[in-house]
Design a protein around this motif. Structure first.
Motif, PDB file in Angstrom:
ATOM      1  N   GLU A   1     -16.158  28.283 -22.127  1.00 27.24           N
ATOM      2  CA  GLU A   1     -17.328  27.959 -22.961  1.00 27.24           C
ATOM      3  C   GLU A   1     -18.422  28.997 -22.666  1.00 27.24           C
TER       4      GLU A   1
ATOM      5  N   ASN B   1     -21.642  27.424 -28.402  1.00 29.64           N
ATOM      6  CA  ASN B   1     -22.499  26.295 -28.815  1.00 29.64           C
ATOM      7  C   ASN B   1     -23.381  26.705 -29.994  1.00 29.64           C
TER       8      ASN B   1
ATOM      9  N   GLU C   1     -18.825  24.708 -31.077  1.00 29.19           N
ATOM     10  CA  GLU C   1     -19.174  23.405 -30.485  1.00 29.19           C
ATOM     11  C   GLU C   1     -20.407  22.836 -31.176  1.00 29.19           C
TER      12      GLU C   1
ATOM     13  N   ASP D   1     -18.972  18.159 -29.194  1.00 27.73           N
ATOM     14  CA  ASP D   1     -19.495  18.244 -27.827  1.00 27.73           C
ATOM     15  C   ASP D   1     -20.136  16.914 -27.428  1.00 27.73           C
TER      16      ASP D   1
ATOM     17  N   LYS E   1     -14.873  16.960 -26.720  1.00 28.38           N
ATOM     18  CA  LYS E   1     -15.253  17.185 -25.328  1.00 28.38           C
ATOM     19  C   LYS E   1     -15.933  15.937 -24.781  1.00 28.38           C
TER      20      LYS E   1
ATOM     21  N   GLU F   1     -15.381  17.308 -19.544  1.00 25.01           N
ATOM     22  CA  GLU F   1     -16.467  18.184 -19.083  1.00 25.01           C
ATOM     23  C   GLU F   1     -17.087  17.605 -17.821  1.00 25.01           C
TER      24      GLU F   1
HETATM   25 CA    CA Z   1     -21.062  22.757 -25.013  1.00 27.00          CA
END
Ligand code: CA
Ligand code: C2E
Ligand code: CA
Length: 737
Positions: free
Chosen positions: A520, A579, A611, A641, A662, A699
């Protein structure tokens, strides 16, 4: 200043009044003497004229007597008695004598116009005097027939050189009254003809005495002269001028000798006459003075009024808000420290701001809007306590300085104020719904006004951001945060240009094989003053000011650049997740722009993962759906996310075709404990995600227990400190090997 200038003005006024009074008094006195002098001269002139008139009148009569005597003399030896008597009779009538007669020197009887028994000795006396003096005027006599006061005027009669008798006329003393009036010296003046022994012979007005000395004796003291001296002057035929008091009244006396019989003319007049004249002039002068004074006074007042009016105008322009009539901020700036002191440096500076005031203006017109502001201003002012203060800053923004006890009390007071304003404005128009927020700075010590304003303003901004709480108190930490934000905001553009934003990569590992299968991209800011700044400190700010749009694309470009580089260097390539902020969803250029950047580096699309946070997707599901579809069409994979951080609905998972879910680090935080509810929930969620064929990324995996559990329930990939922290690209390249 105002008081001093008023005192000066008052003093000046007094000086002017005193000066003017002195001036008037002096002038009065001056005019008085002037008039008296003038009057005196007037009296002398008038009296001399009167004396002359009197002399002429007496001489005129004497001439008449002389003329008659000539006629009588011509008819000597007076045989025609009857004819003569008729002549005499006519002359008496014609000349308005009291009587007229011829007294012969012989023993014959006298011939008379008005026959009567005139005493023989009297006749003899007249005859002798006439023959002796040729003509004469007698002293006042009593007419034996009519009993009137008369003068005897006589002329001698001759036959050639021989005296034969005398002609006499009796002339009433009243006859000279007209000649003896002193009309121009006032009604109370009188002129008297006296003999030198003081006997009154005749006068302009009847007097109740026979001798002036007897009267003057009664007066006692004759100013500056004794009576004897006066008498001496008169007897010597000298002019006299004096003042005396009789019966409480001052009189002026002037006299001069007459050329008849040693007679003397005396003019007497009360000084009232002069005083009256003086007073009249003085009053006129005084009136004139007063008029001028009043005129000047009025002019002065007018000018003062004009000045105070223009001062007021100036004051108003500087210190008064023209719309509401309340004070403005300038006035508050001036008065702040004094008022604060009066409140013992314990107060609250409050800024009130209406919400959606523009809507009121737009929907109901400016007039209504203005009315709302006026009402609000009025209510604030009405509810002020001593030493408190309110002003309208601008538009719908008011500033108040209020006494402060505690937050609870102030909150209650502000709530009450707002509800009063709201109720009052709704009564103008039921459509007017006033709402507002208060920013409060609690003052506990002496502070400069601008600082208090700044802080209340920060609190206000905070109140505007927090919809549920319409009163916010200033918080020092909040201020520091805002100050920092401002600094960051000022530096962000430059930082982007000079490469202070740095890409970090956090690897993702396959739970089963332990192999690194992706990463990421996470941004860091190498701030030259503050070291490394974490995204949580600047991402929310950049989302507010829009800078995130640029920054995300910058990170994407970095990712694409490195993917391209790895390919060129023949290194292994793993998908990198980037992101993207919620702001991109509203931007139609988002997908084209993104595609452009990735294509620019000729990076295969499946290596870039997008994301999007769960909260974004929930807030606008339709938009999110379109974007996800658009990204899929371009061959990008999309991850949801922070699953489990909010109110994720499992429905969302169905309607949106995410490639990856996630799990949020908070969501999995309790799952290291055996048999916990958290474990059951996570297990259920993972099962369901698997059922829609999405990849599950856990995560924030920090512990071995977490790792084991997540592996057991079938999570695909792990991302967390247990495996690796976010690392620099350099370090990441080593991990790739
Ligand atoms: Ca993220
Ligand atoms: P995120 O997208 O949820 O990113 C993961 C965050 O969790 C990262 O924080 C990462 O360092 C942290 N993390 C990873 N493993 C662990 C762990 O085991 N324990 C704990 N406590 N934390 C772990 P980071 O880098 O501070 O980023 C914070 C947030 O900032 C990110 O949350 C993301 O929402 C946002 N962000 C970061 N970079 C960007 C970017 O380039 N663009 C956008 N729009 N947002 C970004
Ligand atoms: Ca996350």
């Amino acid at each position: 200043m105002k008081r001093i200038s008023l005192m000066v003005l008052l003093a000046l006024f007094l000086v002017v009044i005193v000066g003017m009074s002195a001036g008037v008094a002096f002038y009065w006195h001056y005019i008085g003497t002037l008039i008296e002098r003038d009057a005196t001269a007037n009296v002398i002139a008038e009296t001399s004229e009167t004396a002359e008139n009197f002399r002429r009148a007496v001489e005129a009569d004497q001439r008449v007597v002389d003329t008659i005597a000539l006629t009588v003399q011509a008819s000597y030896p007076w045989n025609e008695t009857e004819k003569l008597e008729r002549f005499l009779h006519l002359q008496v009538k014609y000349n308005e004598f009291e009587n007229l007669g011829i007294i012969p020197l012989s023993d014959e009887n006298a011939m008379l116009a008005r026959p009567d028994s005139l005493d023989e000795s009297w006749q003899k006396d007249v005859l002798i005097r006439a023959l002796d003096q040729d003509t004469f005027v007698s002293a006042r006599q009593q007419d034996p027939t009519s009993n009137k006061s008369v003068f005897v005027q006589a002329a001698s009669l001759h036959d050639g050189m021989t005296p034969v008798g005398a002609l006499f006329a009796l002339i009433p003393t009243e006859r000279y009254r007209a000649a003896l009036t002193l009309s121009s010296l006032g009604d109370n003046s009188n002129a008297l003809v006296i003999a030198r022994d003081g006997t009154v012979e005749t006068s302009g007005r009847t007097v109740p005495f026979d001798n002036v000395y007897t009267v003057l004796e009664r007066a006692g003291f004759v100013k500056g002269h004794s009576l004897a001296r006066l008498r001496m002057h008169i007897e010597q035929g000298e002019k006299v001028f004096m003042r005396y008091q009789l019966d409480g009244q001052y009189r002026l006396l002037y006299g001069e000798a007459l050329p008849i019989n040693d007679w003397y003319l005396l003019a007497v007049l009360p000084t009232d006459f002069i005083q009256e004249q003086t007073q009249r002039v003085a009053w006129i002068t005084f009136g004139l003075f007063m008029f001028i004074f009043l005129l000047f006074g009025a002019l002065g007042l007018y000018m003062l009024g004009l000045r105070s009016y223009s001062n007021r105008q100036l004051f108003n322009t500087a210190f008064v808000d023209p719309l509401t009539g309340s004070d403005n901020l300038n006035r508050m700036t001036v008065l702040f420290s004094r008022r604060l002191q009066a409140l013992n440096n314990h107060a609250a500076l409050v800024i009130f701001d209406m919400l959606k005031f523009k809507v009121i203006n737009d929907m109901l017109g400016f007039e209504r809007g203005n009315l709302v502001l006026k009402r609000a201003s009025h209510i604030f002012r009405e509810k002020l306590m001593p030493n408190e203060f309110v002003c309208r800053n601008f538009a719908d923004n008011f500033v108040l300085l209020l006494a402060f006890e505690d937050r609870h009390e102030l909150r209650a007071r502000l709530t009450k104020l707002l509800s009063l304003i709201r109720r009052d404005c709704t009564s103008i128009d039921s459509c007017v719904m006033v709402d507002g927020v208060f920013g409060v700075y609690e003052i506990t010590q002496e502070v400069p006004f601008y600082m208090a304003m700044d802080r209340a303003h920060l609190a206000l901004e905070n109140a505007k951001r927090t919809p549920k709480e319409f009163i916010q108190f200033y918080d020092e930490k909040e201020r520091l945060r805002i100050v920092q934000e401002r600094q960051l905001e000022n530096a962000m553009e430059q930082a982007l240009a000079d490469g202070s934003f740095v890409l970090m990569l956090q690897p993702k590992y396959d739970f089963q094989t332990g192999k690194m299968e992706g990463a990421e991209a996470l941004v860091r800011w190498n701030h030259n003053g503050r070291g490394v700044v974490r995204p949580d400190d600047f991402i929310p700010l950049f989302e507010r000011n829009g800078f995130i749009l640029k920054l995300d694309m910058f990170i994407l470009e970095q990712v694409a650049k490195h993917l391209a580089k790895w390919q060129q260097e023949g290194k292994r390539q793993v998908p990198i997740a980037v992101n993207f902020s919620r702001l991109h969803l509203n931007d139609s250029r988002y997908i084209p722009q993104m595609t452009h950047i990735v294509d620019n580096y000729k990076v295969p699309h499946h290596l870039v993962e997008v994301e999007l946070t769960e909260s974004v997707i929930l807030s606008n599901r339709e938009l999110a759906q379109n974007v996800v579809r658009g990204l899929h069409n371009k061959g990008f994979s999309v991850a949801m996310d922070d699953f489990g951080s909010g109110y994720s609905s499992l429905n969302v998972l169905k309607s949106l075709q995410f490639d990856t879910i996630k799990l949020d680090k908070e969501f999995i935080s309790g799952c290291e404990q055996q048999n916990s509810t958290a474990r059951k929930v996570v297990r259920g969620a993972v099962e369901m995600i698997k059922s829609i064929d999405a990849t599950v990324v856990a995560e924030g995996v920090e512990t071995e227990e977490q790792m084991k559990f997540l592996r057991e329930i079938g999570c695909d990939l792990a991302q967390g400190y247990y495996f690796s922290r976010p690392v620099t690209v350099e370090d990441f390249e080593k991990l790739l090997k």
